[in-house]
Write a protein that holds these residues in place. Structure first.
Motif, PDB file in Angstrom:
ATOM      1  N   ASP A   1       0.787  -1.243   0.000  1.00  0.00           N
ATOM      2  CA  ASP A   1       0.000   0.000   0.000  1.00  0.00           C
ATOM      3  C   ASP A   1       0.812   1.283   0.000  1.00  0.00           C
ATOM      4  O   ASP A   1       0.262   2.355   0.249  1.00  0.00           O
ATOM      5  CB  ASP A   1      -0.998   0.018   1.177  1.00  0.00           C
ATOM      6  CG  ASP A   1      -1.993  -1.129   1.100  1.00  0.00           C
ATOM      7  OD1 ASP A   1      -2.391  -1.485  -0.024  1.00  0.00           O
ATOM      8  OD2 ASP A   1      -2.356  -1.672   2.156  1.00  0.00           O
TER       9      ASP A   1
ATOM     10  N   LYS B   1       2.439  -1.362   8.607  1.00  0.00           N
ATOM     11  CA  LYS B   1       1.608  -1.485   9.811  1.00  0.00           C
ATOM     12  C   LYS B   1       2.001  -0.442  10.843  1.00  0.00           C
ATOM     13  O   LYS B   1       1.152   0.174  11.488  1.00  0.00           O
ATOM     14  CB  LYS B   1       1.757  -2.890  10.406  1.00  0.00           C
ATOM     15  CG  LYS B   1       1.103  -3.990   9.586  1.00  0.00           C
ATOM     16  CD  LYS B   1       1.382  -5.358  10.210  1.00  0.00           C
ATOM     17  CE  LYS B   1       0.837  -6.477   9.345  1.00  0.00           C
ATOM     18  NZ  LYS B   1       1.200  -7.817   9.899  1.00  0.00           N
TER      19      LYS B   1
ATOM     20  N   GLN C   1       0.747   2.999   9.771  1.00  0.00           N
ATOM     21  CA  GLN C   1      -0.703   3.110   9.930  1.00  0.00           C
ATOM     22  C   GLN C   1      -1.077   3.270  11.402  1.00  0.00           C
ATOM     23  O   GLN C   1      -2.049   3.952  11.735  1.00  0.00           O
ATOM     24  CB  GLN C   1      -1.381   1.890   9.322  1.00  0.00           C
ATOM     25  CG  GLN C   1      -1.289   1.856   7.802  1.00  0.00           C
ATOM     26  CD  GLN C   1      -1.506   0.481   7.212  1.00  0.00           C
ATOM     27  OE1 GLN C   1      -1.712  -0.502   7.938  1.00  0.00           O
ATOM     28  NE2 GLN C   1      -1.444   0.373   5.886  1.00  0.00           N
ATOM     29  N   LYS C   2      -0.273   2.679  12.284  1.00  0.00           N
ATOM     30  CA  LYS C   2      -0.530   2.770  13.726  1.00  0.00           C
ATOM     31  C   LYS C   2      -0.069   4.113  14.282  1.00  0.00           C
ATOM     32  O   LYS C   2      -0.628   4.615  15.254  1.00  0.00           O
ATOM     33  CB  LYS C   2       0.188   1.626  14.459  1.00  0.00           C
ATOM     34  CG  LYS C   2      -0.085   1.571  15.951  1.00  0.00           C
ATOM     35  CD  LYS C   2       0.613   0.378  16.591  1.00  0.00           C
ATOM     36  CE  LYS C   2       0.353   0.320  18.090  1.00  0.00           C
ATOM     37  NZ  LYS C   2       1.042  -0.837  18.716  1.00  0.00           N
TER      38      LYS C   2
ATOM     39  N   PRO D   1       0.352   7.420  12.553  1.00  0.00           N
ATOM     40  CA  PRO D   1       0.333   8.322  11.394  1.00  0.00           C
ATOM     41  C   PRO D   1       0.727   9.749  11.706  1.00  0.00           C
ATOM     42  O   PRO D   1       1.287  10.439  10.854  1.00  0.00           O
ATOM     43  CB  PRO D   1      -1.126   8.243  10.925  1.00  0.00           C
ATOM     44  CG  PRO D   1      -1.903   7.930  12.171  1.00  0.00           C
ATOM     45  CD  PRO D   1      -1.010   7.035  12.985  1.00  0.00           C
TER      46      PRO D   1
END
Length: 294
Positions: A42, A132, A135-136, A138
């Motif tokens: 992503d 990951k 995303q945790k 940001p």
């Protein structure tokens, strides 16, 4: 999410510009496998920092290969790129260092980003774990270092330099640079310091997750650097040192995140054959398609 690749080195031990060596089964550069793995997890923005003379070539090469939905920036690291109001009239052959390479991207990055060496293979799980983490975290000022096991990062063809990680829990407290690490019987010795290691230690392979706050810190350190004649003559601005200074000043926290992956690089020309075999094997195991960009 952004992946920044540092590809401005000269390949002095390798013998040529290893960033542009055709190592993949269909002639891909090693950095293209990093981009492929990142996009699979992503990442949607690729930034490559290279020498001025390589910008047009690399932009043409990659823009014809990467998926159309991926933003691409290819930027030149130049010795003339200085903080506002600062001049430098001396002579210097080397670029200003890895921190300056990252600072080169300050105008195109405005969110969390991962930083890697373009001439290293980090393994698919490393990008998954980095994604990951981003995303945790940001928006906070928490950085990360993707760690690798020391014994898995050595070369058969000579000593290597590695940053050995010091941790408390999953918090990185420091990275100690060791300059001449080599396997010796059942341990790893640093010929420079005399230190011995079991080989199970976590080391930095320069896979960092950074936040935009790094740009202001680098500029501040760069201004100090440029006032020191000895450092201008003999040193560089190193990204790991800049991050450690942020850590020690309480300006950021850094987590050590296990990469979960396999690392290999092409430090020496003799490493090329092994790297090519690794990429071929992984392709035959269906971890990658060939050609990488249909």
């Amino acid at each position: 999410m952004t992946l920044l690749l540092m590809a401005a080195g000269s390949g002095s031990r390798y013998g040529k510009l290893k960033q542009f060596d055709d190592l993949g089964p269909a002639g891909e550069f090693l950095m293209e496998f990093a981009m492929y793995d990142a996009i699979k997890n992503d990442f949607d923005h690729i930034v490559v920092i290279t020498k001025k003379e390589n910008v047009d070539f690399l932009k043409d090469h990659l823009s014809g290969r990467l998926p159309q939905n991926i933003k691409l920036d290819v930027l030149a690291q130049e010795k003339t790129d200085l903080p506002d109001g600062v001049t430098f009239n001396g002579e210097r052959k080397k670029p200003w260092g890895t921190a300056h390479a990252v600072w080169t991207a300050r105008s195109v990055i405005n969110g969390p980003f991962a930083v890697i060496n373009a001439d290293d293979f980090y393994g698919q799980s490393a990008y998954a774990n980095a994604a990951k983490f981003m995303q945790k975290h940001p928006n906070d000022n928490t950085y990360a270092l993707l760690g690798y096991t020391l014994k898995d990062t050595l070369s058969e063809y000579g000593s290597v330099s590695r940053g050995v990680c010091m941790v408390e829990g999953d918090d990185l407290t420091s990275v100690e640079e060791r300059l001449e690490l080599e396997q010796q019987d059942d341990s790893v010795i640093d010929h420079h310091s005399g230190n011995k290691y079991s080989g199970n230690e976590q080391v930095s392979m320069n896979f960092w997750v950074c936040k935009p706050s790094i740009f202001d810190k680098i500029e501040s350190e760069f201004r100090i650097f440029l006032k020191d004649e000895d450092r201008i003559a003999n040193s560089e601005l190193y990204l790991p040192i800049t991050i450690q200074e942020m850590l020690q000043a309480g300006e950021a926290s850094v987590k050590l995140v296990p990469s979960g992956g396999e690392w290999f690089g092409v430090t020496y020309a003799s490493d090329k054959e092994k790297a090519m075999k690794n990429l071929k094997d992984k392709t035959e195991q269906n971890q990658y398609i060939s050609p990488l960009w249909p």
